[in-house]
Design a protein around this motif. Structure first.
Motif, PDB file in Angstrom:
ATOM      1  N   TYR A  86      54.295 -35.331  49.113  1.00  0.00           N
ATOM      2  CA  TYR A  86      54.651 -34.405  50.197  1.00  0.00           C
ATOM      3  C   TYR A  86      53.753 -33.172  50.225  1.00  0.00           C
ATOM      4  O   TYR A  86      53.370 -32.690  51.290  1.00  0.00           O
ATOM      5  CB  TYR A  86      56.117 -33.968  50.079  1.00  0.00           C
ATOM      6  N   THR A  89      60.835 -34.612  53.407  1.00  0.00           N
ATOM      7  CA  THR A  89      60.314 -35.672  52.552  1.00  0.00           C
ATOM      8  C   THR A  89      59.064 -36.263  53.187  1.00  0.00           C
ATOM      9  O   THR A  89      58.644 -35.840  54.263  1.00  0.00           O
ATOM     10  CB  THR A  89      61.378 -36.767  52.329  1.00  0.00           C
ATOM     11  N   ALA A  90      58.489 -37.246  52.516  1.00  0.00           N
ATOM     12  CA  ALA A  90      57.379 -38.011  53.089  1.00  0.00           C
ATOM     13  C   ALA A  90      57.761 -39.480  53.106  1.00  0.00           C
ATOM     14  O   ALA A  90      58.409 -39.979  52.173  1.00  0.00           O
ATOM     15  CB  ALA A  90      56.092 -37.811  52.289  1.00  0.00           C
ATOM     16  N   ALA A 150      57.203 -40.023  48.972  1.00  0.00           N
ATOM     17  CA  ALA A 150      57.774 -38.685  48.768  1.00  0.00           C
ATOM     18  C   ALA A 150      57.033 -37.881  47.713  1.00  0.00           C
ATOM     19  O   ALA A 150      57.000 -36.643  47.766  1.00  0.00           O
ATOM     20  CB  ALA A 150      59.254 -38.809  48.395  1.00  0.00           C
ATOM     21  N   SER A 172      52.218 -28.108  53.968  1.00  0.00           N
ATOM     22  CA  SER A 172      53.232 -29.090  54.332  1.00  0.00           C
ATOM     23  C   SER A 172      54.092 -28.551  55.476  1.00  0.00           C
ATOM     24  O   SER A 172      54.135 -27.332  55.728  1.00  0.00           O
ATOM     25  CB  SER A 172      54.122 -29.375  53.127  1.00  0.00           C
ATOM     26  N   VAL A 210      59.575 -34.033  58.184  1.00  0.00           N
ATOM     27  CA  VAL A 210      59.205 -35.269  57.489  1.00  0.00           C
ATOM     28  C   VAL A 210      57.742 -35.592  57.775  1.00  0.00           C
ATOM     29  O   VAL A 210      57.308 -35.573  58.924  1.00  0.00           O
ATOM     30  CB  VAL A 210      60.091 -36.441  57.938  1.00  0.00           C
ATOM     31  N   GLN A 211      56.995 -35.911  56.728  1.00  0.00           N
ATOM     32  CA  GLN A 211      55.614 -36.376  56.885  1.00  0.00           C
ATOM     33  C   GLN A 211      55.589 -37.902  56.926  1.00  0.00           C
ATOM     34  O   GLN A 211      56.354 -38.560  56.235  1.00  0.00           O
ATOM     35  CB  GLN A 211      54.748 -35.938  55.706  1.00  0.00           C
ATOM     36  N   GLU A 222      63.817 -37.234  48.033  1.00  0.00           N
ATOM     37  CA  GLU A 222      63.302 -38.577  48.277  1.00  0.00           C
ATOM     38  C   GLU A 222      64.433 -39.489  48.722  1.00  0.00           C
ATOM     39  O   GLU A 222      65.495 -39.530  48.094  1.00  0.00           O
ATOM     40  CB  GLU A 222      62.698 -39.134  46.988  1.00  0.00           C
TER      41      GLU A 222
END
Length: 312
Positions: free
Chosen positions: A114, A54-55, A111, A120, A79-80, A11
């Motif tokens: 995710y 991460t998101a 994060a 993912s 990364v999302q 994160e």
């Protein structure tokens, strides 16, 4: 030559650093993100790429983070972006001795989500990842189902010969209790090729008080083939499977300004050296040198022109 691909999961948060008069300076940071930045810098001229996993949200600060990471040479394809979510935030306050305290606002951080989708980006790219790095904080912020999927990914990688690196960064407030944390840590250690252990963190999560000698005995008994023990200003210890632990002295430091990211930068220095083919002793010295440089600057990320060379 095919480039080695290192993926670091965790994160990144908005970092606020308190200055004189209560003024705040904004930047970005997080344990595995700090390691990713330093690792990308150290491996820039090597056959390796660094991906961050991460998101983030769809807000302007999330976009700014992405652009900053790309500027550091970090791949962001894993990364999302989650509509309506935002990054977490933390405030650092540093005392006269360079020691810091943190305040966090991260309960709804993007994060955490995710692994909320069916597959993912990390899971779909596992066959193209050579090294996976995550930390105790990476585990802590995820819900139980997310932790299971992260460890399943680590197992898949380990079974096909890729490397898994686990850093024991332990933050008690992120866990319901230390027993819960220990159970997840034991599973992570069992799946890892390299364990990076801050000894104070290991001691803090034990069920009963233990001495340094007792803590080290516990650490040397871990199933991880390569164990690195960080002891702040004391010697770094490294144990390779089947060998006696070795001791590497810390780098000399003129003045400690801010200890933020000391362990994160050590991890980057150590891992970059090992991935470049250096021996564990040289890698520990490289990690100590980078950490010793970082703590002489404010904030988690030092200027790129202050970086020591890999292996020094």
């Amino acid at each position: 030559m095919t480039a080695l691909r290192v993926a670091l999961l965790g994160e990144c948060m908005i970092e606020l650093q308190e200055r004189e008069g209560g003024l705040l300076q904004r930047s970005f940071g997080g344990d595995t993100l700090n390691t990713a930045v330093y690792l990308a810098r150290l491996l820039r001229d090597h056959a390796a790429s660094v991906s961050y996993v991460t998101a983030l949200g769809d807000d302007a600060l999330s976009q700014s983070m992405l652009e900053h990471w790309k500027g550091e040479g970090i791949d962001t394809s894993l990364v999302q972006r989650l509509p309506g979510r935002v990054p977490g935030l933390y405030l650092i306050q540093v005392d006269a001795h360079g020691e810091r305290t943190f305040s966090y606002w991260r309960d709804t951080s993007a994060a955490k989500a995710y692994f909320d989708i069916e597959a993912s980006p990390l899971e779909t790219e596992l066959d193209r990842i050579d090294v996976l790095y995550f930390s105790g904080i990476s585990l802590a912020i995820l819900p139980e189902a997310g932790r299971e999927r992260l460890l399943a990914a680590a197992q898949t990688l380990r079974e096909r010969g890729a490397r898994v690196v686990f850093d024991n960064n332990y933050r008690p407030r992120l866990w319901s209790d230390s027993a819960h944390a220990r159970a997840w840590y034991q599973r992570a250690f069992a799946l890892s090729n390299i364990a990076l252990i801050t000894l104070d963190d290991h001691i803090a999560m034990q069920a009963a008080a233990c001495t340094t000698a007792e803590a080290l005995a516990q650490v040397w008994a871990l199933p991880t083939p390569e164990v690195v023990v960080k002891q702040g200003g004391a010697d770094t210890l490294v144990r390779l499977a089947g060998h006696t632990p070795i001791s590497i002295p810390p780098a000399p430091v003129a003045q400690v300004v801010d200890t933020t990211a000391a362990g994160d930068s050590f991890a980057a220095g150590y891992l970059a050296a090992r991935l470049s083919g250096l021996a564990a002793s040289a890698a520990a010295a490289s990690g100590n040198t980078l950490a010793g440089t970082v703590i002489q600057h404010r904030g988690a990320i030092i200027p790129s022109d202050a970086m020591p060379a890999l292996g020094l």
